[in-house]
Design an enzyme around this catalytic site. Structure first.
Site, PDB file in Angstrom:
ATOM      1  N   HIS A   1       0.952   1.504  -1.616  1.00  0.00           N
ATOM      2  CA  HIS A   1       0.447  -0.114  -1.583  1.00  0.00           C
ATOM      3  C   HIS A   1      -0.294  -0.659  -2.533  1.00  0.00           C
ATOM      4  O   HIS A   1      -0.113  -1.792  -3.076  1.00  0.00           O
ATOM      5  CB  HIS A   1      -0.568   0.087  -0.248  1.00  0.00           C
ATOM      6  CG  HIS A   1      -0.053   0.431   0.822  1.00  0.00           C
ATOM      7  ND1 HIS A   1      -0.571   1.339   1.992  1.00  0.00           N
ATOM      8  CD2 HIS A   1       0.902   0.097   1.640  1.00  0.00           C
ATOM      9  CE1 HIS A   1       0.085   1.323   2.958  1.00  0.00           C
ATOM     10  NE2 HIS A   1       1.061   0.740   2.708  1.00  0.00           N
TER      11      HIS A   1
ATOM     12  N   LYS B   1      -2.586  -1.888  19.166  1.00  0.00           N
ATOM     13  CA  LYS B   1      -2.290  -0.841  18.340  1.00  0.00           C
ATOM     14  C   LYS B   1      -3.664  -0.056  18.060  1.00  0.00           C
ATOM     15  O   LYS B   1      -4.551  -0.610  17.576  1.00  0.00           O
ATOM     16  CB  LYS B   1      -1.583  -1.376  17.085  1.00  0.00           C
ATOM     17  CG  LYS B   1      -1.144  -0.195  16.187  1.00  0.00           C
ATOM     18  CD  LYS B   1      -0.321  -0.644  15.085  1.00  0.00           C
ATOM     19  CE  LYS B   1       0.136   0.504  14.137  1.00  0.00           C
ATOM     20  NZ  LYS B   1       0.749  -0.047  12.854  1.00  0.00           N
TER      21      LYS B   1
ATOM     22  N   ARG C   1      11.385   2.036   0.717  1.00  0.00           N
ATOM     23  CA  ARG C   1      11.321   3.403   0.262  1.00  0.00           C
ATOM     24  C   ARG C   1      12.899   3.935   0.410  1.00  0.00           C
ATOM     25  O   ARG C   1      13.259   4.878  -0.196  1.00  0.00           O
ATOM     26  CB  ARG C   1      10.558   4.240   1.147  1.00  0.00           C
ATOM     27  CG  ARG C   1       8.957   3.919   0.947  1.00  0.00           C
ATOM     28  CD  ARG C   1       8.341   4.756   1.858  1.00  0.00           C
ATOM     29  NE  ARG C   1       8.482   4.003   3.334  1.00  0.00           N
ATOM     30  CZ  ARG C   1       7.656   4.115   4.361  1.00  0.00           C
ATOM     31  NH1 ARG C   1       6.544   4.626   3.967  1.00  0.00           N
ATOM     32  NH2 ARG C   1       8.017   3.340   5.290  1.00  0.00           N
TER      33      ARG C   1
ATOM     34  N   SER D   1       1.684   5.578   5.278  1.00  0.00           N
ATOM     35  CA  SER D   1       0.428   5.853   6.023  1.00  0.00           C
ATOM     36  C   SER D   1       0.488   6.592   7.023  1.00  0.00           C
ATOM     37  O   SER D   1      -0.466   7.582   7.133  1.00  0.00           O
ATOM     38  CB  SER D   1      -0.184   4.329   6.503  1.00  0.00           C
ATOM     39  OG  SER D   1      -0.426   3.359   5.248  1.00  0.00           O
TER      40      SER D   1
END
Length: 163
Positions: free
Chosen positions: A17, A41, A94, A131
């Site tokens: 990040h 969440k 990614r 993460s």
């Protein structure tokens, strides 16, 4: 003045990040890091902690003057972008899986508000970091210190002691 938005949950804020924030700051005059808040969440780190960690990391990296941290609440990302005066969203990729996930959202943002999405390929040495994997490895006793800036590592360790 050009502004871009870098959205995410950042739970925790990783070196990947940070790399995206650096690179976004090289592309635009200002970067708004939009930390998502989804009450449905369960995050490991609360919103305030995630924002503090990002601000501390940006300050230590010399990015605090070019990057602002805000809460991305409920609603459309394009509305947030309009309010922030941003012309584009920055997202890291990614893998092809990330592109498949991000592409329809990018097209929708363009359709709804002519907000473009700039995709940055994740640096090869950081492409394995996410993460969720960092949280999982840490929970199982693994060393994640080389995947996180110091403020994020400290917050992760503190949150693990509490939970």
């Amino acid at each position: 003045m050009s502004t871009v938005v870098l959205p995410g949950s950042f739970d925790p804020f990783t070196l990947g990040h940070l790399d995206l924030a650096r690179r976004a700051a090289a592309l635009a005059d200002s970067v708004v890091i939009a930390v998502s808040h989804n009450p449905g969440k369960k995050n490991l780190l609360d919103l305030e902690t995630r924002q503090r960690v990002i601000r501390e990391t940006l300050a230590a990296d010399g990015l605090a003057e070019r990057c602002e941290v805000r809460t991305l609440g409920r609603g459309l990302l394009v509305d947030f972008c309009r309010e922030a005066g941003a012309h584009a969203v920055v997202r890291g990729l990614r893998s092809q899986i990330d592109l498949a996930y991000e592409e329809p959202m990018a097209r929708m943002n363009r359709h709804l508000a002519e907000i473009d999405t700039v995709f940055l390929l994740t640096a090869a040495d950081l492409a394995h970091i996410s993460s969720s994997l960092v949280r999982e490895v840490h929970a199982l006793g693994g060393d994640v210190s080389d995947m996180l800036p110091a403020p994020a590592l400290d917050a992760l360790v503190a949150a693990s002691r509490v939970s």
